[in-house]
Design an enzyme around this catalytic site. Structure first.
Site, mmCIF file in Angstrom:
data_model
loop_
_atom_site.group_PDB
_atom_site.id
_atom_site.type_symbol
_atom_site.label_atom_id
_atom_site.label_comp_id
_atom_site.label_asym_id
_atom_site.label_seq_id
_atom_site.Cartn_x
_atom_site.Cartn_y
_atom_site.Cartn_z
ATOM 1 C CG ASP A 1 -38.741 -12.864 -10.004
ATOM 2 O OD1 ASP A 1 -39.877 -12.801 -10.484
ATOM 3 O OD2 ASP A 1 -37.724 -12.403 -10.556
ATOM 4 C CE1 TYR B 1 -37.477 -5.363 -4.449
ATOM 5 C CE2 TYR B 1 -37.465 -3.160 -5.390
ATOM 6 C CZ TYR B 1 -38.044 -4.422 -5.278
ATOM 7 O OH TYR B 1 -39.169 -4.719 -5.981
#
Lengths: 247, 247
Positions: free
Chosen positions: A53, A111
């Site tokens: 994003d 992540y």
């Protein structure tokens, strides 16, 4: 035609995310235009391992594409870097079999989420961390992370808007590291796949557990209820990094 | 009226420098407006320890001002932080004698300059370091830094445009630290005062010495010639930090 795999880092701050969109500055858009310039065509389509994003960073995003010509790996890396803006860096270029696909071949992802703990926002970290100025009990977070590891239905942790039916994912590792010298904690999640906004929702829930506003084992309940409304928060994009994609 | 000293950090990237200018976003402008808001006046004039250019950062800039009212130190710090944008952080507020002046009372300053040494620009450090991808011999730089320490006429190291006649300054400490883990070197300069752009010109000259494009003891010649044209480069603003002001 030669098939390439590129590994890249980017600062997501000034991008409207990874995925190409009309009239927006996107990572995919910058990459496709640069490859087009090299090949003297309008653009060359690239496949990414997945979207990030707006504001989300990458330390090891992976893309794959067909290039009309045969450029040695190192030359591809140097040429692409010379065409990249300063917020993107090509770390590695490899020639791979035509069957390799950055998204479909991916077996797992890692992540990192950085949380700044100072009372006020550190001017130098505002774009590179999420900020959580409230007290945290790291032992509670470590206990909760044990519930994150394993195979679970993550429906409660997927942003609405996702179109994927199957919300079951396996998390192999979920850790938190304390870095008192930088007044920061760092989460790391390694799993076979992640739903839309899943890491940011996991982090927001873990911080609420650490702050005592949620039961330590609330994850067990959240897996059952399958209700996005119950895992309320989404940690800011600025703290999230796609660290590595595994093939 | 109460007289305050504030210590602050800022990310200089999105400021047109410290000093107030019409229709530009400046650190001084942001501070004066916030104090005006607190005091319900248009603005309150503040004196800074000195200017920093656009893109130059501060870890410990100091300002002083008269405030119409008596706010406890800690409340002043908290109130100002609540009014600051995310790229400015007030680190400390102190009530000081009316004779204290951020600029005139300053006895010395310490600057840091961070140089990123990777072949390509690291996307996450592009705004917070200068980038020098060429080979460097740190022993040559350390030898040259011995010439920087002491009292010298720094005419060759002052950007034209300065109006100060006396270009003699004393440097108490000038060091370089290697940080191979971050592929970075860090200069630190502590002196009784610095001319306009002086640190950035010193760094550019030191890097040329480290790269072998200049004699190790070229500083001795540059002090003599008093000619800005001979110390050609100016290192980028992004690597420079005003670290501390001494009173």
């Amino acid at each position: 035609m030669t098939h390439y795999k590129l590994t890249l880092a980017y600062d997501g701050t000034k991008f409207a995310g990874y995925q190409i969109q009309p009239r927006q500055r996107t990572v995919q858009g910058v990459l496709e235009k640069a490859l087009g310039k090299m090949a003297k065509v309008d653009h060359i389509h690239v496949d990414g391992s997945g979207r990030t994003d707006s504001g989300v960073h990458a330390l090891g995003q992976v893309i794959s594409f067909d290039y009309p010509g045969n450029i040695p790996e190192r030359s591809m890396m140097l040429a692409m870097n010379s065409l990249m803006p300063l917020d993107v860096e090509i770390l590695k270029a490899e020639i791979v079999p035509a069957t390799f696909h950055a998204r479909y071949s991916a077996k797992g992802k890692r992540y990192v989420y950085r949380v700044a703990r100072g009372r006020f926002t550190d001017p130098f970290n505002r774009l590179y961390t999420g900020h959580y100025p409230y007290p945290l009990d790291l032992d509670r977070i470590r206990e909760a992370l044990k519930d994150v590891v394993g195979t679970h239905d993550f429906t409660s942790f997927a942003a609405s808007g996702g179109v994927i039916e199957d919300k079951v994912r396996t998390i192999y590792e979920a850790t938190v590291q304390d870095d008192p010298a930088h007044n920061e904690i760092r989460f790391e999640f390694y799993g076979n796949g992640f739903l839309y906004n899943m890491v940011r929702i996991l982090v927001a829930t873990l911080l609420e557990i650490g702050n005592g506003r949620r039961a330590v084992h609330d994850f067990q309940r959240l897996y059952q209820v399958k209700d996005r409304q119950q895992a309320r928060g989404t940690a800011p994009a600025s703290g999230l990094y796609l660290k590595e994609v595994y093939y």
